[in-house]
Structure formats: C-alpha cells, structure tokens
Design an enzyme around this catalytic site. Sequence first.
Site, PDB file in Angstrom:
ATOM      1  N   ALA A 175     -11.549  -4.618  -5.467  1.00  0.00           N
ATOM      2  CA  ALA A 175     -10.389  -5.113  -4.442  1.00  0.00           C
ATOM      3  C   ALA A 175     -10.876  -6.319  -3.591  1.00  0.00           C
ATOM      4  O   ALA A 175     -12.126  -6.392  -3.375  1.00  0.00           O
ATOM      5  CB  ALA A 175      -9.985  -3.949  -3.645  1.00  0.00           C
ATOM      6  N   GLY A 227      -5.101   1.969  -8.177  1.00  0.00           N
ATOM      7  CA  GLY A 227      -4.524   0.957  -7.107  1.00  0.00           C
ATOM      8  C   GLY A 227      -3.124   1.632  -7.118  1.00  0.00           C
ATOM      9  O   GLY A 227      -2.698   2.913  -7.328  1.00  0.00           O
ATOM     10  N   SER A 228      -2.259   0.766  -6.708  1.00  0.00           N
ATOM     11  CA  SER A 228      -0.774   1.034  -6.385  1.00  0.00           C
ATOM     12  C   SER A 228      -0.064   1.418  -7.805  1.00  0.00           C
ATOM     13  O   SER A 228      -0.511   0.795  -8.773  1.00  0.00           O
ATOM     14  CB  SER A 228       0.164  -0.315  -5.620  1.00  0.00           C
ATOM     15  OG  SER A 228       0.062  -1.109  -6.502  1.00  0.00           O
ATOM     16  N   GLU A 249      -4.955   5.799 -12.171  1.00  0.00           N
ATOM     17  CA  GLU A 249      -4.704   6.463 -10.674  1.00  0.00           C
ATOM     18  C   GLU A 249      -4.165   5.796  -9.920  1.00  0.00           C
ATOM     19  O   GLU A 249      -4.531   4.865  -9.297  1.00  0.00           O
ATOM     20  CB  GLU A 249      -6.229   7.021 -10.738  1.00  0.00           C
ATOM     21  CG  GLU A 249      -6.382   8.179  -9.856  1.00  0.00           C
ATOM     22  CD  GLU A 249      -6.150   7.724  -8.317  1.00  0.00           C
ATOM     23  OE1 GLU A 249      -5.279   8.162  -7.831  1.00  0.00           O
ATOM     24  OE2 GLU A 249      -7.470   7.627  -7.527  1.00  0.00           O
ATOM     25  N   CYS A 283      -4.874   8.377  -1.600  1.00  0.00           N
ATOM     26  CA  CYS A 283      -4.024   8.747  -2.485  1.00  0.00           C
ATOM     27  C   CYS A 283      -3.706  10.399  -2.441  1.00  0.00           C
ATOM     28  O   CYS A 283      -2.779  10.667  -2.994  1.00  0.00           O
ATOM     29  CB  CYS A 283      -4.129   8.273  -3.872  1.00  0.00           C
ATOM     30  SG  CYS A 283      -5.634   8.309  -4.363  1.00  0.00           S
ATOM     31  N   GLU A 385       5.388   6.794  -0.119  1.00  0.00           N
ATOM     32  CA  GLU A 385       3.788   6.996   0.043  1.00  0.00           C
ATOM     33  C   GLU A 385       3.495   6.543   1.334  1.00  0.00           C
ATOM     34  O   GLU A 385       3.916   5.203   1.702  1.00  0.00           O
ATOM     35  CB  GLU A 385       2.848   6.515  -1.041  1.00  0.00           C
ATOM     36  CG  GLU A 385       1.483   6.847  -0.730  1.00  0.00           C
ATOM     37  CD  GLU A 385       0.468   6.299  -2.052  1.00  0.00           C
ATOM     38  OE1 GLU A 385       0.855   5.375  -2.574  1.00  0.00           O
ATOM     39  OE2 GLU A 385      -0.370   6.893  -1.936  1.00  0.00           O
TER      40      GLU A 385
HETATM   41  P1  ADP Z   1      -3.141  -1.770  -2.740  1.00  0.00           P
HETATM   42  O1  ADP Z   1      -1.699  -2.079  -2.532  1.00  0.00           O
HETATM   43  O2  ADP Z   1      -3.463  -0.477  -2.578  1.00  0.00           O
HETATM   44  O3  ADP Z   1      -4.150  -2.855  -2.223  1.00  0.00           O
HETATM   45  P2  ADP Z   1      -3.386  -2.683  -5.559  1.00  0.00           P
HETATM   46  O4  ADP Z   1      -2.679  -2.111  -6.707  1.00  0.00           O
HETATM   47  O5  ADP Z   1      -2.598  -4.198  -5.057  1.00  0.00           O
HETATM   48  O6  ADP Z   1      -3.417  -1.752  -4.392  1.00  0.00           O
HETATM   49  O7  ADP Z   1      -4.668  -3.064  -5.703  1.00  0.00           O
HETATM   50  C1  ADP Z   1      -5.489  -2.259  -6.636  1.00  0.00           C
HETATM   51  C2  ADP Z   1      -6.313  -3.163  -7.258  1.00  0.00           C
HETATM   52  O8  ADP Z   1      -5.774  -3.805  -8.195  1.00  0.00           O
HETATM   53  C3  ADP Z   1      -7.328  -4.176  -6.784  1.00  0.00           C
HETATM   54  O9  ADP Z   1      -8.427  -4.304  -7.484  1.00  0.00           O
HETATM   55  C4  ADP Z   1      -6.493  -5.561  -6.832  1.00  0.00           C
HETATM   56  O10 ADP Z   1      -7.355  -6.531  -6.705  1.00  0.00           O
HETATM   57  C5  ADP Z   1      -5.984  -5.184  -8.396  1.00  0.00           C
HETATM   58  N1  ADP Z   1      -4.670  -5.700  -8.577  1.00  0.00           N
HETATM   59  C6  ADP Z   1      -3.600  -6.193  -7.693  1.00  0.00           C
HETATM   60  N2  ADP Z   1      -2.776  -6.956  -8.402  1.00  0.00           N
HETATM   61  C7  ADP Z   1      -3.019  -7.131  -9.648  1.00  0.00           C
HETATM   62  C8  ADP Z   1      -2.350  -7.437 -10.924  1.00  0.00           C
HETATM   63  N3  ADP Z   1      -1.280  -8.144 -10.967  1.00  0.00           N
HETATM   64  N4  ADP Z   1      -3.296  -7.522 -11.886  1.00  0.00           N
HETATM   65  C9  ADP Z   1      -4.409  -7.026 -11.962  1.00  0.00           C
HETATM   66  N5  ADP Z   1      -4.996  -6.217 -10.816  1.00  0.00           N
HETATM   67  C10 ADP Z   1      -4.442  -6.443  -9.810  1.00  0.00           C
END
Ligand code: ADP
Length: 481
Positions: A175, A227-228, A249, A283, A385
């Site tokens: 991240a 991630g999200s 996840e 999470c 969430e």
């Molecule tokens: P949060 O909202 O908790 O920051 P994200 O899903 O945005 O969660 O981030 C989780 C991971 O996914 C991070 O490593 C982030 O850089 C990556 N990420 C965010 N957007 C994208 C995308 N469009 N494609 C691939 N990876 C992404």
Amino acid sequence: MSADPSATLLVNGEWRAGSGTFEVVDPATTEVIGHAAAATPADARAALDAAWAALPGWRETDAETRGGRLRAAAAAIRERADELAGRLTAENGKPLAEARGEIIGCARMLEWSAEEGRRAYGRVTPPSANGPGLTLLAPVGPVLAITPWNFPASMLVRKVGLALAAGAPVIVKPAEQTPLIATELVRLVNGVGLPPGVLQQLTTPKPAALVAELLVDPRLRKISFTGSTEVGLGLLRATGDRLRRVSLEMGGHSPAIVFADADLEAAARGVVAAKFANAGQSCTAVNRLYVHREVHDELVGRVRELVGGLRLGHGARAGTTVGPLIDLAGLEKVERQVKDAVAKGARVLAGGQRWTPDRAELRGAFYRPTLLADADEGMAVSREETFGPVLPVFAFDDEDAVVDAANRTAYGLAAYVYGENLRRLWRTVERLEFGVIGVNEPAPVRPELPFGGMKNSGQEREGGSEGIEGYLEHKAVAIRI
Ligand code: ADP
C-alpha cells in the site's frame, strides 16, 4: 540495498529507484518520515520477466531448502522485532505493543509456511482398470501480492511465505501509505539468499496503472489481494477473458454475540480488544455488539469502563492504546456514521467526537473511542464497515433472531461469540456465515487456521493447511500400465 533509502523497488535481485519518489507520512503527526520509489511500467515488465525466469529454478528447489530460507527469514525478523515494530508504528500509527505482536506474527507465519511447503504432498489414487493415478501439485507461477496499510507487515508476509513455500515467485505491491515497513521485510526475506526474481517489490503512489500493466501479461498467474471490497471486485472483473487465480481478502462487518451466560468481564475485555485494536481499522474488527437483554446493562457498563480507560496518542509513546486513523478520509467516514446513528436514536455512552490533543505536533486524524447504545439496523454503522473506533450495541432477546441479524450483512469475514452453554455455542457457530469465528476468543487469527471470508469478504484462504493450496495447481496424472 542501495544506499538511497527511497530506492524501494526490488527487481531481479537489485534495489533500484523509480521515475520519482512519493512521500510517506507518520499518521499521528502528518510529518513526512521518508520517501518511496514510484515504479514505472518498465519496472513492472522487468519484474515479471525476472519472476518468469526465476520460476523453473525455484520450482525445482527442494521444499526443505525453500523452507530453510523461510525459517532463516523468520529468525531474522524475530531478532529485529523491536526495530521493525518501530518502523511499523511510524507509518501506520498503531501502538508499539500491537506493532510488535504483528511482527512476531510475521515470524510465526513464515515458520508455518516453511513447514507447510514440506507437506504439500499430492495424492496417489487406487489403480483403475487401466492403471494408477496421481495428483501432483505444482507452483501456480508468478504471483502479484497486493497488500493493505492496516496490517502492512503480516498481510505481506502471509502471502510471501505461502507463495515461496509453494515454489512460486512473488512480486509484492505494498500500500502507498506503508511502503517502508514492506521494504524492510522484503529486504530481510530476500537477504537470506533468495535467487534474483524469486521475491520482488514494486512501490507506487498510483496502484491502478501499475497493476494494469501486470494484468495484461499472461505470465502473471495469480493475484493475491487484501484490501477494500471495491478494489478487490474490480481486480476480479479485470481478469476479463483471461482467467487467472485470484484470492481476495476484503472488507468485513463482524458481529460479536454475548449470551446471558457469558463471563461478562472476559466478554467485555475481548470485545474491546477486538474492536479498538489498530483504532478499529481491522477487517476483523467488531462492528456490531449484540448483547442479551438480561445482561445488557451490566456488560455495557463494563465495556464503557474499559473504553474510558483507553488512551489516545502517538503509537510510539508509552501508555498509548489507541493511535490515529490512517488519514482524514477515514476520520470523516467515522464521523458521518456516528452523526447518522445519533440522528436515528443512538445514545453516545463514550466518545462520539474527534480528539484534539494538547500536544501540538499530533496533527493526525484522531477520533475518541466511541460506544453507542440503542443501535438499530436502520443506521449506516450497522451495514457499512466503519474501520474506526466506534462500537454500536444492539440488545437481543432471542437466539434465532440474533443469529439471523448477525448474518444480515453482505460480508462474512469474522464473528465472535461469548457464552458458556456448549450446545448453544455450537449451534451458533454452525449457523454463522463467517470464515473466522472466535468463541470466547478475541484473537481468532492463527497461522494454523485458514483465514479468509465468505460472501463479499473474499475467496480462498490464507493460513492453515488450506493456505498453501492458493499457490498450487493440481495436475492429474493418469498412468496406463
Ligand atoms: P483501502 O481503502 O483500505 O486503502 P485499497 O483497496 O484502496 O484499500 O488498498 C489496498 C491495496 O490495493 C493497496 O496496496 C492499494 O495500493 C491497492 N490498490 C488500490 N487501488 C487499486 C487498483 N485500482 N488496482 C490495483 N490495486 C489497487
């Protein structure tokens, strides 16, 4: 590693800088504490070339040797646990004790992965009329591991350990908020003598574009994402007409059910731990507390007392038990949910507002640990969430109704149950639609158990004897004698 600390790209065995750098901040102070490299599309292609080239050698390295590397990495992590915990707290904000627990968890996960690699047996089936059959296991191929900021160490190591144990090269994409702890860990693991290309790292402030570059290449055989839910589902859709393995996840909305016969002190302590760790940004955090009406007031009183004892502050300061939220957007979401709940009749028993520290340097997004009574299903906090330090409490009378209510969510990651009556606990566990369940246990995530969610919380599992499966293909070999 290159002398330049912002050279955070590991490609084909070499640390390099990217096309520029991006800032990394301490979320408690918002001060810039370092820089990481922005990978270019060419870096991404080079990493995939190197991973592809490394695959045959790593696949053919015996499991004992692979496991030995992982055990050496675990030992290095244990040795430097305090330093790594400090780095983790600096970037993510969680209290040092929690950071240390996460780092030790990384070592345990690597040790588990090392052992699992030696137990990836396959199967021999009884001969049919024509001859015997075998199920052979093979590493899935190059893996892209996309990891989040909330557990930036353990989520990374979990994926790296299992992939490497299975014989699959892995490219880590941490991240953008937490690239430096990732870099430290990748440096340690790579430093135990991995061949070039087996473990690589790409950091970037613009993940979508970089990941898109990798997704078009058929040599990328697996994505492991934490991630999200929005981004995870997007990755699933992005596979388009070229299938590849995707493990996800994602978000959660964990219920905790406290039955009338529960040990109320243990339940209160457990729920507060499972809610407020990492300032609620887990999470698996409790997002709904259901308490049997008979013990509601007593349990809520105990929870309130414990919440009152939590201490906000910089995670590195002794005595801090709740750090900042990762950023202002996270805080605004929490604020919106609390306002909505109060407007719909929730009572604020603790917190309910931002925290303005008297120390001027703490400019981060702090929110007071919050307890809301009289929550109901019409409130956003009971569906969305929260990812923050807010605990809504629901009273219940009936076992069936509470289990139905607990399951009434799009998510299915973690759930918690407190009580003594074994029959009732068992019935409840069987009916809960969640991948991870703690019974009188606030910390149900263990290396020995599969971790992952049902419904929109994810697919596939990490950890347990199921974990390594995610990095293995099955080949059926039918032999005619
Ligand atoms: P949060 O909202 O908790 O920051 P994200 O899903 O945005 O969660 O981030 C989780 C991971 O996914 C991070 O490593 C982030 O850089 C990556 N990420 C965010 N957007 C994208 C995308 N469009 N494609 C691939 N990876 C992404």
